[in-house]
Design a protein around this motif. Structure first.
Motif, PDB file in Angstrom:
ATOM      1  N   LEU A 133      -7.255   3.956   1.571  1.00 57.52           N
ATOM      2  CA  LEU A 133      -5.828   3.961   1.245  1.00 57.52           C
ATOM      3  C   LEU A 133      -5.270   2.549   1.085  1.00 57.52           C
ATOM      4  O   LEU A 133      -5.649   1.637   1.827  1.00 57.52           O
ATOM      5  CB  LEU A 133      -5.051   4.675   2.354  1.00 57.52           C
ATOM      6  CG  LEU A 133      -5.407   6.142   2.606  1.00 57.52           C
ATOM      7  CD1 LEU A 133      -4.547   6.692   3.736  1.00 57.52           C
ATOM      8  CD2 LEU A 133      -5.236   6.975   1.348  1.00 57.52           C
ATOM      9  N   PRO A 134      -4.336   2.371   0.150  1.00 62.49           N
ATOM     10  CA  PRO A 134      -3.612   1.099   0.062  1.00 62.49           C
ATOM     11  C   PRO A 134      -2.852   0.854   1.365  1.00 62.49           C
ATOM     12  O   PRO A 134      -2.434   1.805   2.042  1.00 62.49           O
ATOM     13  CB  PRO A 134      -2.651   1.323  -1.113  1.00 62.49           C
ATOM     14  CG  PRO A 134      -3.239   2.449  -1.895  1.00 62.49           C
ATOM     15  CD  PRO A 134      -3.937   3.326  -0.900  1.00 62.49           C
ATOM     16  N   THR A 135      -2.639  -0.382   1.690  1.00 63.39           N
ATOM     17  CA  THR A 135      -2.006  -0.717   2.967  1.00 63.39           C
ATOM     18  C   THR A 135      -0.624  -0.079   3.111  1.00 63.39           C
ATOM     19  O   THR A 135      -0.275   0.430   4.183  1.00 63.39           O
ATOM     20  CB  THR A 135      -1.887  -2.243   3.118  1.00 63.39           C
ATOM     21  OG1 THR A 135      -3.190  -2.827   3.061  1.00 63.39           O
ATOM     22  CG2 THR A 135      -1.240  -2.604   4.447  1.00 63.39           C
ATOM     23  N   ALA A 136       0.157  -0.091   2.048  1.00 64.48           N
ATOM     24  CA  ALA A 136       1.501   0.485   2.130  1.00 64.48           C
ATOM     25  C   ALA A 136       1.456   1.979   2.435  1.00 64.48           C
ATOM     26  O   ALA A 136       2.262   2.495   3.217  1.00 64.48           O
ATOM     27  CB  ALA A 136       2.256   0.248   0.820  1.00 64.48           C
ATOM     28  N   VAL A 137       0.515   2.674   1.817  1.00 62.93           N
ATOM     29  CA  VAL A 137       0.366   4.108   2.073  1.00 62.93           C
ATOM     30  C   VAL A 137      -0.096   4.336   3.506  1.00 62.93           C
ATOM     31  O   VAL A 137       0.382   5.248   4.203  1.00 62.93           O
ATOM     32  CB  VAL A 137      -0.635   4.738   1.072  1.00 62.93           C
ATOM     33  CG1 VAL A 137      -0.886   6.206   1.413  1.00 62.93           C
ATOM     34  CG2 VAL A 137      -0.118   4.602  -0.349  1.00 62.93           C
ATOM     35  N   LEU A 138      -1.031   3.511   3.955  1.00 61.39           N
ATOM     36  CA  LEU A 138      -1.537   3.637   5.325  1.00 61.39           C
ATOM     37  C   LEU A 138      -0.436   3.352   6.340  1.00 61.39           C
ATOM     38  O   LEU A 138      -0.341   4.022   7.371  1.00 61.39           O
ATOM     39  CB  LEU A 138      -2.713   2.677   5.532  1.00 61.39           C
ATOM     40  CG  LEU A 138      -3.500   2.830   6.828  1.00 61.39           C
ATOM     41  CD1 LEU A 138      -4.142   4.209   6.921  1.00 61.39           C
ATOM     42  CD2 LEU A 138      -4.580   1.746   6.925  1.00 61.39           C
ATOM     43  N   ASP A 139       0.423   2.383   6.047  1.00 57.02           N
ATOM     44  CA  ASP A 139       1.555   2.092   6.931  1.00 57.02           C
ATOM     45  C   ASP A 139       2.460   3.312   7.084  1.00 57.02           C
ATOM     46  O   ASP A 139       2.863   3.685   8.189  1.00 57.02           O
ATOM     47  CB  ASP A 139       2.376   0.926   6.377  1.00 57.02           C
ATOM     48  CG  ASP A 139       1.730  -0.418   6.636  1.00 57.02           C
ATOM     49  OD1 ASP A 139       0.698  -0.450   7.335  1.00 57.02           O
ATOM     50  OD2 ASP A 139       2.250  -1.431   6.131  1.00 57.02           O
ATOM     51  N   SER A 140       2.791   3.920   5.971  1.00 57.32           N
ATOM     52  CA  SER A 140       3.665   5.095   6.004  1.00 57.32           C
ATOM     53  C   SER A 140       3.031   6.231   6.786  1.00 57.32           C
ATOM     54  O   SER A 140       3.707   6.917   7.572  1.00 57.32           O
ATOM     55  CB  SER A 140       3.961   5.548   4.569  1.00 57.32           C
ATOM     56  OG  SER A 140       4.776   6.697   4.560  1.00 57.32           O
ATOM     57  N   LEU A 141       1.735   6.418   6.600  1.00 55.44           N
ATOM     58  CA  LEU A 141       1.017   7.479   7.300  1.00 55.44           C
ATOM     59  C   LEU A 141       1.036   7.247   8.805  1.00 55.44           C
ATOM     60  O   LEU A 141       1.275   8.173   9.593  1.00 55.44           O
ATOM     61  CB  LEU A 141      -0.423   7.552   6.795  1.00 55.44           C
ATOM     62  CG  LEU A 141      -1.336   8.595   7.455  1.00 55.44           C
ATOM     63  CD1 LEU A 141      -0.813   9.997   7.204  1.00 55.44           C
ATOM     64  CD2 LEU A 141      -2.770   8.456   6.942  1.00 55.44           C
ATOM     65  N   ARG A 142       0.810   6.002   9.221  1.00 54.64           N
ATOM     66  CA  ARG A 142       0.802   5.692  10.655  1.00 54.64           C
ATOM     67  C   ARG A 142       2.164   5.914  11.288  1.00 54.64           C
ATOM     68  O   ARG A 142       2.271   6.439  12.394  1.00 54.64           O
ATOM     69  CB  ARG A 142       0.346   4.236  10.869  1.00 54.64           C
ATOM     70  CG  ARG A 142      -1.141   4.041  10.758  1.00 54.64           C
ATOM     71  CD  ARG A 142      -1.558   2.599  10.955  1.00 54.64           C
ATOM     72  NE  ARG A 142      -1.365   1.808   9.738  1.00 54.64           N
ATOM     73  CZ  ARG A 142      -1.896   0.606   9.541  1.00 54.64           C
ATOM     74  NH1 ARG A 142      -2.629   0.049  10.493  1.00 54.64           N
ATOM     75  NH2 ARG A 142      -1.708  -0.055   8.426  1.00 54.64           N
ATOM     76  N   LEU A 143       3.201   5.519  10.615  1.00 55.27           N
ATOM     77  CA  LEU A 143       4.541   5.703  11.165  1.00 55.27           C
ATOM     78  C   LEU A 143       4.903   7.180  11.268  1.00 55.27           C
ATOM     79  O   LEU A 143       5.486   7.616  12.265  1.00 55.27           O
ATOM     80  CB  LEU A 143       5.563   4.960  10.306  1.00 55.27           C
ATOM     81  CG  LEU A 143       5.474   3.424  10.376  1.00 55.27           C
ATOM     82  CD1 LEU A 143       6.408   2.793   9.357  1.00 55.27           C
ATOM     83  CD2 LEU A 143       5.786   2.916  11.776  1.00 55.27           C
ATOM     84  N   ARG A 144       4.561   7.965  10.265  1.00 54.58           N
ATOM     85  CA  ARG A 144       4.835   9.403  10.317  1.00 54.58           C
ATOM     86  C   ARG A 144       4.021  10.074  11.414  1.00 54.58           C
ATOM     87  O   ARG A 144       4.502  10.986  12.096  1.00 54.58           O
ATOM     88  CB  ARG A 144       4.516  10.060   8.967  1.00 54.58           C
ATOM     89  CG  ARG A 144       5.483   9.708   7.859  1.00 54.58           C
ATOM     90  CD  ARG A 144       5.472  10.772   6.758  1.00 54.58           C
ATOM     91  NE  ARG A 144       4.117  11.058   6.300  1.00 54.58           N
ATOM     92  CZ  ARG A 144       3.509  10.424   5.305  1.00 54.58           C
ATOM     93  NH1 ARG A 144       4.131   9.429   4.686  1.00 54.58           N
ATOM     94  NH2 ARG A 144       2.291  10.770   4.929  1.00 54.58           N
TER      95      ARG A 144
END
Length: 300
Positions: free
Chosen positions: A276-287
């Motif tokens: 995953l791109p970092t931005a997508v991974l960031d969103s996933l972790r926060l959710r």
């Protein structure tokens, strides 16, 4: 582990650090059950003796050692050397570790240093001291990392950072010792239900109370949600025995893996950062931890 008969009955001399509970305790008992003589190292002698008493085979030797105390490490090494003689050690399992959760902005630097002392520097101190005992039989070094070294979570910067540093130490050692025939393997646990869950994630009210009022307002609610979610995930995690089996395989297999993701979600969490791109991974972790409000950029 679906090992061969020789792996299931593997014998030798192995030192296991952090053997008082959780993964370390499960590993010591699993190895002893296979006929291995285990030196179970704990900070408290009473804890080490309790582990030894639990092994029906009588193959566990209790040992007191604090990985942050060089003199304690040297004393323990002398005891192991006297007990093993010219045979030395067939394996060293570096499992001792501590953790704490907190926002990086309010992280107590003394606690942060303590986490690195135990989880990174202390492990290297043990390896440096015991390497001479591993060389006679080309013993193996099994290091306990974490999938958190690959995928850092919010409020987990201290533990993930220390494990990431130790992962780099592990990789350097693997390359440096390869020519001597000493294998270095990294175990990467995912969600594991151990007593460390309460130590790392518990005491949320006391933790928040130590912050300044502005920091409580800024992070308090999010940190409470994170702790609730993270604790629930760990409680639903795999038993420590799952990781112990991976460690036993790494010690006994003729062709051990360099890395062993072990336990619930370990393989998934180790793989996601590569896909995953970092931005997508960031969103996933926060959710994942109920922190969606941190995903939006606030304007002044």
């Amino acid at each position: 582990m679906s090992g061969t008969q020789s792996e299931k009955n593997w014998t030798g001399n192995v030192l296991v650090t952090g053997a008082s509970s959780g993964i370390g305790r499960a590993t010591a008992l699993a190895l002893a059950g296979r006929g291995t003589r285990v030196f179970a190292a704990c900070r408290k002698q009473t804890d080490a003796e309790a582990v030894a008493a639990e092994a029906v085979t009588g193959r566990i030797v209790p040992l007191t050692m604090d990985v942050t105390d060089q003199e304690s490490i040297r004393t323990a090494c002398a005891i192991v050397q006297a007990a093993t003689g010219s045979d030395g050690l067939d394996g060293l399992v570096n499992n001792a570790g501590i953790g704490i959760s907190a926002p990086m902005e309010v992280m107590d630097l003394a606690q942060l240093r303590a986490i690195f002392e135990v989880n990174a520097f202390g492990q290297i101190a043990v390896i440096q001291t015991f390497l001479p005992l591993l060389r006679p039989k080309r013993g193996r070094i099994i290091n306990l990392g974490s999938v958190g070294a690959r995928i850092t979570i919010p409020f987990g910067g201290a533990l993930c950072g220390a494990k990431a540093a130790f992962t780099s130490f592990n990789d350097a050692l693997r390359l440096e010792l390869k020519s001597e025939g000493i294998r270095v393997c990294l175990i990467e646990p995912g969600s594991i239900n151990t007593p460390a869950v309460e130590k790392t994630l518990g005491g949320i009210d006391q933790t928040i109370a130590r912050w300044s009022e502005p920091m409580q307002q800024r992070y308090g609610a999010a940190f409470r949600r994170f702790t609730t979610k993270a604790t629930a995930r760990e409680v639903r995690g795999s038993r420590p025995d799952v990781v112990a089996e991976a460690i036993c395989h790494a010690l006994a297999s003729k062709s051990p893996k360099l890395r062993y993701p072990a336990g619930r979600d370990a393989r998934l969490l180790a793989t996601l950062p590569r896909l995953l791109p970092t931005a997508v991974l960031d969103s996933l972790r926060l959710r994942l931890f109920g922190l969606t409000e941190l995903a939006s950029t606030k304007t002044p």
